[in-house]
Scaffold this motif. Structure first.
Motif, PDB file in Angstrom:
ATOM      1  N   LEU A 189       0.851  -1.185   0.000  1.00 13.67           N
ATOM      2  CA  LEU A 189       0.000   0.000   0.000  1.00 13.67           C
ATOM      3  C   LEU A 189       0.890   1.239   0.000  1.00 13.67           C
ATOM      4  CD1 LEU A 189      -2.778   1.386   0.227  1.00 13.67           C
ATOM      5  CD2 LEU A 189      -2.519   1.265   2.721  1.00 13.67           C
TER       6      LEU A 189
ATOM      7  N   SER B 289       1.054   4.977   0.289  1.00 10.61           N
ATOM      8  CA  SER B 289       0.138   5.958   0.863  1.00 10.61           C
ATOM      9  C   SER B 289       0.768   7.351   0.839  1.00 10.61           C
ATOM     10  CB  SER B 289      -0.214   5.553   2.305  1.00 10.61           C
ATOM     11  OG  SER B 289      -1.145   6.437   2.868  1.00 10.61           O
TER      12      SER B 289
ATOM     13  N   ARG C 103      -2.476   9.035  -4.525  1.00  7.42           N
ATOM     14  CA  ARG C 103      -3.887   9.402  -4.521  1.00  7.42           C
ATOM     15  C   ARG C 103      -4.254  10.161  -5.797  1.00  7.42           C
ATOM     16  NH1 ARG C 103      -6.601  12.688   0.416  1.00  7.42           N
ATOM     17  NH2 ARG C 103      -4.842  14.091   0.017  1.00  7.42           N
TER      18      ARG C 103
ATOM     19  N   LYS D  93      -3.389   3.023   7.314  1.00  8.22           N
ATOM     20  CA  LYS D  93      -2.259   2.609   6.480  1.00  8.22           C
ATOM     21  C   LYS D  93      -1.746   1.218   6.858  1.00  8.22           C
ATOM     22  CE  LYS D  93       1.543   4.661   9.157  1.00  8.22           C
ATOM     23  NZ  LYS D  93       2.601   5.704   9.161  1.00  8.22           N
TER      24      LYS D  93
ATOM     25  N   CYS E 205      -5.560  10.556   3.564  1.00  9.94           N
ATOM     26  CA  CYS E 205      -4.908  10.109   2.337  1.00  9.94           C
ATOM     27  C   CYS E 205      -4.978   8.591   2.175  1.00  9.94           C
ATOM     28  CB  CYS E 205      -3.455  10.575   2.323  1.00  9.94           C
ATOM     29  SG  CYS E 205      -2.560  10.148   0.811  1.00  9.94           S
ATOM     30  N   SER E 206      -4.661   7.844   3.232  1.00  9.13           N
ATOM     31  CA  SER E 206      -4.668   6.377   3.140  1.00  9.13           C
ATOM     32  C   SER E 206      -6.067   5.845   2.898  1.00  9.13           C
ATOM     33  CB  SER E 206      -4.086   5.771   4.421  1.00  9.13           C
ATOM     34  OG  SER E 206      -2.732   6.129   4.594  1.00  9.13           O
TER      35      SER E 206
ATOM     36  N   ILE F 134      -6.962   6.398  -0.714  1.00  7.12           N
ATOM     37  CA  ILE F 134      -6.260   5.470  -1.612  1.00  7.12           C
ATOM     38  C   ILE F 134      -6.924   4.097  -1.600  1.00  7.12           C
ATOM     39  CG2 ILE F 134      -4.092   4.192  -1.885  1.00  7.12           C
ATOM     40  CD1 ILE F 134      -2.652   6.822  -1.124  1.00  7.12           C
TER      41      ILE F 134
END
Length: 454
Positions: free
Chosen positions: A182, A184, A189, A383, A423-424, A427
């Motif tokens: 992932l 992040s 994004r 995250k 943000c995470s 995403i």
């Protein structure tokens, strides 16, 4: 005596595994789970061994279910909301025996605080278990088929509303190596957002990517639609109305065109919402409605009637749907905290529905929501979602339930109580949309091939 508040950092909430049947639900709620987490060093999960209201309020049954199970914890529930219990490291043994247990303890918990007190001995009596002389679970002397509790903090004998026994098992919080990668950051994004905004079906046969969200009531279908809209609007917003009731908040068939920005141009992505699958009459009425939606027969705004599935006689019924009316991909939405606990009728309906959708040739994926409710680390920071062993377990459980490859299942976290975007979280939501669009492409290619064959 040790007092502690509800906050339980860096611990995985209790994950209840049902060892009897899918309809057996624990009485233990999330707040009590968090409180019990604080009583153990490290991270634990609980496996439900015995539930009084299901197995019968009998110490014979308790001993049968819980002997030789290792460390166990007994949890008794009183009418006033007080939770009392005790933990022993060696499980149940023979009656009329006193065991010295240096790790044993008794506890109490209510809405505000929990109290843990060490004990030195656990006494196994006839039809009773006693933690020192301070807490005793017993066959009730005032009500025949019931269990009661007495203790130093209680005034006399109290009848238990419920008694449960769990096996305590060690578990890991976060894996050293994530089971999926992932990335992040803002760049990732923005790339994902641009990918969705610029998406176009790979063939002129299909003009829109119509995606239907399907799942049990409360799984988070409408919340996912609102979360997708929030990502593109740049702020948390509510697009599809959501609720928390046991019955589905969504009653009408609604299509939501996702716009590139708030008030901006529409993208080809259309997310479709409909009534959730309840726990009764699943395989008849509602399953037929889902299939009719996928085939394109259900008009926009149609109000579902659980007792009367849509038919050719229904108002607005689309007799000859075009590709524009049809669903290009179905996304099953499951609650991570309930995957292993959905009632048998729900599980059977989901399996049957997936097979029927496969017969229609429509691609399918699955979204796993409420991941923050099964792992505290994810709740603290999303995250960590692909480092969580608990989330990974639930993804595999969802795959087994639906019969889908793990690569088709993505865990997400919907926006619910947050006021600001993360943000995470963005995403994860955008990655789910990106996966969906990959499967929409498969539908488009099939349509192109079918057209060429004519």
């Amino acid at each position: 005596m040790k007092k502690s508040k509800l906050k339980c950092p860096n611990l995985v909430p209790v994950t209840v595994r049902h060892l009897t049947m899918a309809t057996l639900h624990p009485h233990l709620d999330r707040q009590s789970e968090k409180q019990l987490c604080m009583f153990f060093n490290g991270n634990v999960k609980f496996s439900l061994l015995y539930k009084g209201s299901f197995h019968g309020f009998s110490f014979t049954e308790i001993q049968y279910k819980c002997t030789n199970q290792g460390q166990i914890i007994m949890v008794g529930y009183l009418e006033d909301g007080l939770v009392l219990g005790g933990c022993m490291s060696k499980g149940l043994i023979n009656q009329n025996t006193t065991v010295k247990d240096e790790t044993a303890f008794r506890f109490s918990a209510d809405q505000s605080e929990s109290v843990k007190t060490s004990v030195t001995t656990v006494n196994f009596e006839y039809n009773a278990i006693r933690f020192d002389s301070d807490l005793r679970f017993q066959q009730s002397s005032v009500r025949g088929n019931a269990l009661s509790v007495t203790g130093s903090q209680l005034e006399g004998e109290k009848i238990l509303e419920e008694l449960e026994v769990y096996r305590v098992e060690d578990t890991c919080d976060l894996l050293e190596t994530p089971w999926r990668e992932l990335t992040s950051n803002e760049e990732k994004r923005n790339l994902l957002k641009e990918s969705v905004v610029s998406y176009k079906p790979p063939t002129d046969v299909v003009s829109q990517a119509r995606v239907l969200l399907v799942g049990p009531v409360g799984a988070g279908k409408s919340s996912f639609i609102s979360s997708v809209c929030s990502v593109f609007h740049g702020r948390v917003s509510i697009q599809a109305m959501v609720g928390t009731a046991a019955r589905s908040f969504t009653t009408k068939f609604r299509s939501y065109t996702i716009k590139a920005t708030r008030g901006g141009e529409a993208t080809p992505l259309v997310l479709c919402d409909m009534m959730g699958l309840g726990e009764t009459d699943l395989s008849g009425v509602k399953m037929k409605d889902v299939l009719q939606v996928i085939k394109g027969h259900v008009p926009e705004g149609y109000k579902f009637n659980p007792s009367d599935p849509i038919s050719s006689d229904s108002k607005g019924y689309v007799e000859e749907p075009t590709v524009k009316n049809k669903i290009a991909c179905v996304a099953f939405v499951l609650d991570a905290s309930r995957v292993s606990a959905y009632p048998e009728p729900v599980q059977e309906a989901l399996k049957e529905l997936r097979l029927k959708i496969s017969d229609l040739g429509v691609p399918q994926v699955a979204l796993l929501t409420h991941t923050d409710e099964v792992c505290n680390s994810v709740a603290e920071d999303v995250k960590y979602i692909y480092q969580s062993q608990v989330v990974q377990d639930e993804v595999y459980a969802a795959g087994k339930l639906l019969g889908l490859p793990i690569s088709c299942i993505v865990p997400v976290k919907n926006y619910s109580s947050e006021l600001e975007l993360n943000c995470s979280t963005d995403i994860l939501i955008l990655s789910a949309v990106d996966l969906i669009l990959q499967y929409v492409d498969m539908f488009c290619y099939e349509c192109e091939m079918s057209k060429s064959a004519l």
